[in-house]
Write an enzyme that holds these catalytic residues in place. Structure first.
Site, mmCIF file in Angstrom:
data_model
loop_
_atom_site.group_PDB
_atom_site.id
_atom_site.type_symbol
_atom_site.label_atom_id
_atom_site.label_comp_id
_atom_site.label_asym_id
_atom_site.label_seq_id
_atom_site.Cartn_x
_atom_site.Cartn_y
_atom_site.Cartn_z
ATOM 1 N N ASN A 98 0.771 -1.140 0.025
ATOM 2 C CA ASN A 98 -0.022 0.143 0.015
ATOM 3 C C ASN A 98 0.949 1.187 -0.049
ATOM 4 O OD1 ASN A 98 0.912 0.185 2.693
ATOM 5 N ND2 ASN A 98 -1.106 0.234 3.603
ATOM 6 N N ASN A 149 -2.424 -4.101 12.376
ATOM 7 C CA ASN A 149 -1.807 -4.674 10.992
ATOM 8 C C ASN A 149 -0.998 -5.639 11.089
ATOM 9 O OD1 ASN A 149 -1.318 -3.489 8.288
ATOM 10 N ND2 ASN A 149 0.887 -3.695 8.906
ATOM 11 N N THR A 158 10.620 -11.794 13.918
ATOM 12 C CA THR A 158 11.750 -11.021 14.586
ATOM 13 C C THR A 158 12.332 -11.567 15.869
ATOM 14 O OG1 THR A 158 12.071 -8.757 15.732
ATOM 15 C CG2 THR A 158 10.020 -9.694 15.615
ATOM 16 N N TYR A 183 5.303 -4.605 19.418
ATOM 17 C CA TYR A 183 5.924 -5.188 18.079
ATOM 18 C C TYR A 183 6.317 -6.725 18.344
ATOM 19 C CZ TYR A 183 9.192 -6.058 14.697
ATOM 20 O OH TYR A 183 9.966 -6.485 13.481
ATOM 21 N N TYR A 217 20.616 6.048 22.349
ATOM 22 C CA TYR A 217 19.436 5.935 23.172
ATOM 23 C C TYR A 217 19.999 4.932 24.438
ATOM 24 C CZ TYR A 217 16.986 7.721 19.459
ATOM 25 O OH TYR A 217 16.303 8.596 18.631
ATOM 26 N N ARG A 233 23.495 -4.982 19.467
ATOM 27 C CA ARG A 233 22.407 -5.710 18.550
ATOM 28 C C ARG A 233 23.429 -6.393 17.470
ATOM 29 N NH1 ARG A 233 19.544 -4.433 21.723
ATOM 30 N NH2 ARG A 233 17.754 -3.102 21.621
ATOM 31 N N GLY A 247 11.196 0.047 25.553
ATOM 32 C CA GLY A 247 11.133 -1.298 24.991
ATOM 33 C C GLY A 247 12.307 -1.818 24.396
ATOM 34 N N ASP A 248 13.572 -1.041 24.546
ATOM 35 C CA ASP A 248 14.777 -1.671 24.003
ATOM 36 C C ASP A 248 15.541 -2.755 25.030
ATOM 37 O OD1 ASP A 248 15.183 -0.688 21.524
ATOM 38 O OD2 ASP A 248 16.173 1.087 22.264
HETATM 39 N N1 UDP Z 1 19.650 3.553 18.344
HETATM 40 C C1 UDP Z 1 20.190 4.642 18.691
HETATM 41 N N2 UDP Z 1 20.116 5.840 18.221
HETATM 42 C C2 UDP Z 1 19.309 5.884 17.012
HETATM 43 C C3 UDP Z 1 18.560 4.809 16.653
HETATM 44 C C4 UDP Z 1 18.701 3.786 17.398
HETATM 45 O O1 UDP Z 1 21.104 4.627 19.847
HETATM 46 O O2 UDP Z 1 19.156 6.883 16.398
HETATM 47 C C5 UDP Z 1 19.749 2.359 19.098
HETATM 48 C C6 UDP Z 1 18.384 1.744 19.605
HETATM 49 O O3 UDP Z 1 18.390 2.137 21.068
HETATM 50 C C7 UDP Z 1 19.078 0.476 19.794
HETATM 51 C C8 UDP Z 1 19.832 0.016 18.497
HETATM 52 O O4 UDP Z 1 20.463 1.423 18.234
HETATM 53 O O5 UDP Z 1 19.507 -0.191 20.824
HETATM 54 C C9 UDP Z 1 19.309 -0.192 17.389
HETATM 55 O O6 UDP Z 1 18.057 0.213 16.864
HETATM 56 P P1 UDP Z 1 17.372 0.290 15.845
HETATM 57 O O7 UDP Z 1 16.034 0.928 15.602
HETATM 58 O O8 UDP Z 1 18.212 0.240 14.512
HETATM 59 O O9 UDP Z 1 16.699 -1.179 15.706
HETATM 60 P P2 UDP Z 1 16.083 -2.289 16.768
HETATM 61 O O10 UDP Z 1 17.105 -2.859 17.440
HETATM 62 O O11 UDP Z 1 15.066 -1.084 17.616
HETATM 63 O O12 UDP Z 1 15.229 -3.128 15.777
#
Ligand code: UDP
Length: 327
Positions: free
Chosen positions: A33, A93, A118, A142, A207, A220, A279-280
């Protein structure tokens, strides 16, 4: 000739899987979409159906017109942070609309399904790397929505004889020559860092720097989209239903990613330390031994350097993403 209906084939991972399916000789129909994806991200060799996953008739029509024998389902919302603010969007969704797709498949007799799941279905596991035997306790809507859909798939497998492979991605990253990562609102780490390198943003926000990791930032498991795409092709060819984790077995911290981007781009990248994002989980690293053993998955790009190099090449060529391609 087999035709694969790819939902979300105009999105980041979907577009690259479409390209690889076509390169492997499949015919592809994309159903999207364009809410997150881009028309210019759809490989010109594919047929395009513009439609909503909520629209059963449109789905059934696309399955019929394309004569699809299998579906790859990428179309979903996938932002942890947003799901903590707007859970309804995720459950509607990712669960309700996904169910609509499965029901359309049942009606049209399409029996093969590959699902983008995921690592967020696991929450905060007790040990790393995460394998398929570990318990799944998501900590954000999510991950919960994707886990619900995995469970639905299991039942549809038993009751409607749909065979499926659910691939639980860790952090997809990187690009091909033609297709890359371009979200309308970019929240992902690597593209955000590269936007700073391109001079489009002043600094990248980190973050959380107080996590229980060596440098205090989250870890990650970054996996190249082309390696993900190869796993999708293998999943399509396998006859069995299965759940597989798709990671590299290694992790990179947010600070290490930024440092690698500095090396690859040769540019200074300013940072701003921010509080944790809701949520991280602190660390997510995946084991992919099962898919290697069962399907012979053989990843080619397992280095953060190679991943960032490919992404940087694409972003330099498309500094405005797909918008510069007259979308
Ligand atoms: N993150 C960050 N700054 C940003 C985007 C992401 O520090 O501008 C961190 C986020 O908190 C996580 C990691 O990078 O710990 C990966 O985040 P991303 O959103 O890329 O993927 P996710 O793991 O959430 O699917």
């Amino acid at each position: 000739m087999n035709t694969i209906l790819v939902t979300g084939g105009a999105g980041y991972i979907g577009s690259i899987c479409v390209e690889e399916l076509l390169n492997a000789g499949y015919q592809v129909a994309v159903f999207d979409n364009l809410s997150e994806g881009h028309r210019a991200a759809v490989d010109p060799r594919a047929t395009f159906f513009y439609g909503e996953l909520a629209d059963r008739l449109a789905l059934e029509q696309a399955l019929e017109d394309s004569k699809a024998t299998a579906v790859m389902h990428f179309a979903a919302h996938a932002l942890v942070g947003e799901s903590m603010v707007n859970p309804s969007k995720y459950f509607y969704n990712n669960v309700s609309c996904g169910l609509n797709l499965l029901d359309a498949m049942v009606t049209k007799g399409v029996k093969r399904f590959v699902f983008s799941s995921t690592c967020a279905t696991f929450g905060v596991p007790g040990s790393m790397p995460i394998n398929e035997l570990m318990p799944q306790h998501p900590i954000n809507p999510y991950g919960a929505s994707k886990l619900m859909f995995e469970q639905i798939l299991d039942w549809y497998g038993k009751i409607h004889e749909i065979t499926f492979v659910a691939l639980r991605y860790f952090n997809a990253a990187g690009a091909t020559e033609c297709f890359g990562e371009d979200h309308r609102i970019e929240t992902h780490l690597i593209p955000n860092v590269l936007q700073v390198a391109l001079g489009q943003k002043k600094e990248v926000e980190i973050y959380g720097t107080d996590y229980p990791t060596a440098d205090g930032s989250c870890i990650r498991d970054y996996i190249h989209v082309l390696d993900l795409a190869q796993a999708h092709l293998l999943a399509l060819q396998s006859k069995e239903s299965a759940f597989y984790n798709l990671g590299t077995g290694g992790g990179t911290s947010v600070k290490e990613v930024i440092e690698c981007c500095r090396r690859v781009t040769g540019l200074p990248i300013s940072i701003l330390e921010k509080p944790r994002r809701a949520g991280d989980p602190p660390i997510l690293i995946g084991s992919s031994e099962k898919i290697k053993k069962d399907l012979g998955w053989n990843p080619q790009y397992q280095s953060i350097e190679k991943i960032i190099q490919s992404a940087w090449k694409w972003h330099q060529r498309h500094p405005l993403g797909y918008n510069d391609d007259n979308e």
